[in-house]
Motif scaffolding. Structure first.
Motif, short mmCIF file in Angstrom:
data_model
loop_
_atom_site.label_atom_id
_atom_site.label_comp_id
_atom_site.label_asym_id
_atom_site.label_seq_id
_atom_site.Cartn_x
_atom_site.Cartn_y
_atom_site.Cartn_z
N ILE A 44 -1.41 2.07 -12.97
CA ILE A 44 -0.90 1.01 -13.93
C ILE A 44 -1.34 0.98 -15.37
CG2 ILE A 44 -0.12 -1.32 -14.63
CD1 ILE A 44 -2.19 -2.14 -11.21
N ASN A 45 -2.19 1.60 -15.49
CA ASN A 45 -2.49 2.18 -17.09
C ASN A 45 -2.18 3.00 -17.77
OD1 ASN A 45 -4.51 -0.37 -17.40
ND2 ASN A 45 -6.77 1.01 -16.60
N ASP A 46 -1.80 3.80 -16.85
CA ASP A 46 -0.71 5.50 -17.33
C ASP A 46 1.10 4.55 -17.46
OD1 ASP A 46 -0.48 7.69 -17.67
OD2 ASP A 46 0.11 7.98 -15.57
N PHE A 47 1.24 4.14 -16.49
CA PHE A 47 2.42 4.01 -17.06
C PHE A 47 2.76 3.18 -17.84
CE2 PHE A 47 6.77 1.06 -15.89
CZ PHE A 47 7.08 1.68 -15.71
N ILE A 48 2.06 1.98 -18.25
CA ILE A 48 2.04 1.09 -19.76
C ILE A 48 1.68 1.89 -21.00
CG2 ILE A 48 0.83 -0.46 -21.17
CD1 ILE A 48 0.14 -1.71 -18.50
N LYS A 49 0.39 3.49 -20.74
CA LYS A 49 0.84 3.64 -21.89
C LYS A 49 1.75 5.29 -22.10
CE LYS A 49 -4.52 3.15 -22.19
NZ LYS A 49 -6.50 3.67 -21.56
#
Length: 309
Positions: A44-49
């Motif tokens: 999720i963090n990877d997608f957001i960033k």
């Protein structure tokens, strides 16, 4: 004197416990925010960033393993997760909106039709616990978790409680240099093996057990409506789909009609692939089990899906 000493010792102990919880919670929060690996919600963090797309598919394993975004288009991604269904997916959409990371053109939600049976409600709520990092910042996550009971509000006084299901990974995996990558497009193929036919045969037994309760969890309908409102607000097209099965449980037909009628009533297109004849998917060799195509089957389904959306 003994009572006063005991109270003093208890107070000191309580202060130490609270201080430890607060400091460890802050440390884990920093580790969580920096994690972009495929554990502890790092995807999720990877997608957001790091990611942007015009078309996004969300769902559980029947998106993760069945839909190859590279077949659909060059700016298409999956954000799917194993064993995470409608409540979790509704929360994910809300999180993406808050982070301004919704797709720019089209959002496609895969519905697992069994989520509509009332007996699945508790499982759907429990699945949201993996997002409890967002409890204090996201109303949708908080609302679902609070349905578990009043005790959840007390548990979240602790700063470490948000991480107690994967806190150890956040500490040990970086130390051991463990950082599995979430696939760039979000698609994980299930490659054909010699065990596929036996697995398919067994799943045709397991998946056809009678549904215990015929009650309908209408909260799923409300979740679909909430996602539609989010998409409408951002001028994003929204479609609901249900992926194919090798064979469909006979008790799914009635609930599928309910879902179709509801989607019609709110102006959302529902594409029910489980009742469509998809050339090639009648072959057992294209199935991993009754609910999942293998890699060859996912190519067939993805190309067919592209023609429908």
């Amino acid at each position: 004197m003994a009572l006063k000493k005991s109270i003093y010792q208890f107070t000191i102990l309580a202060l130490v416990v609270v201080a430890t919880d607060q400091l460890l919670g802050l440390y884990l929060e920093k580790k969580y925010k920096n994690n972009e690996c495929f554990y502890a919600n790092g995807e999720i963090n990877d997608f957001i960033k790091n990611k942007n797309c015009d078309t996004l598919f969300i769902g559980s394993s029947r998106v993760l393993h069945l839909i190859d975004p590279s077949v659909i288009g060059p700016n298409c991604l999956n954000l799917a997760k194993q064993k995470k269904h409608n409540y979790y997916q509704t929360a994910i959409v809300d999180i993406l909106e808050a982070e301004e990371k919704l797709p720019t053109r089209l959002l496609v939600l895969n519905i697992e039709i069994e989520d509509l049976f009332g007996e699945k409600r508790d499982q759907l709520i429990d699945q949201v616990l993996s997002l409890k990092y967002y409890y204090n910042t996201n109303k949708t996550v908080k609302g679902f978790i609070d349905e578990i009971g009043w005790q959840e509000r007390i548990k979240f006084i602790s700063k470490t409680y948000r991480f107690n299901s994967y806190g150890l990974q956040l500490i040990t995996n970086p130390f051991e240099n463990v950082c599995p990558n979430y696939p760039k497009t979000g698609y994980i193929p299930l490659h054909p093996t010699k065990n596929d036919s036996a697995r398919l045969a067994q799943s045709l037994i397991d998946d056809f057990k009678p549904i215990r309760s015929k009650s309908i969890n209408t909260a799923v309908f409300q979740n679909i409506l909430n996602i539609k409102k989010t998409c409408d607000k951002h001028e994003i097209s929204f479609k609901v789909i249900d992926a194919p099965y090798h064979k469909v449980h006979p008790e799914y037909a009635y609930v599928s009609r309910l879902l179709s009628d509801y989607c019609d009533s709110i102006g959302v297109e529902f594409i029910d692939f489980k009742y469509m004849e998809i050339p090639g998917l009648e072959k057992k060799t294209n199935w991993y089990d009754n609910m999942h195509t293998n890699a060859s089957g996912s190519k067939i389904y993805s190309h067919f899906l592209k023609t429908k959306i």
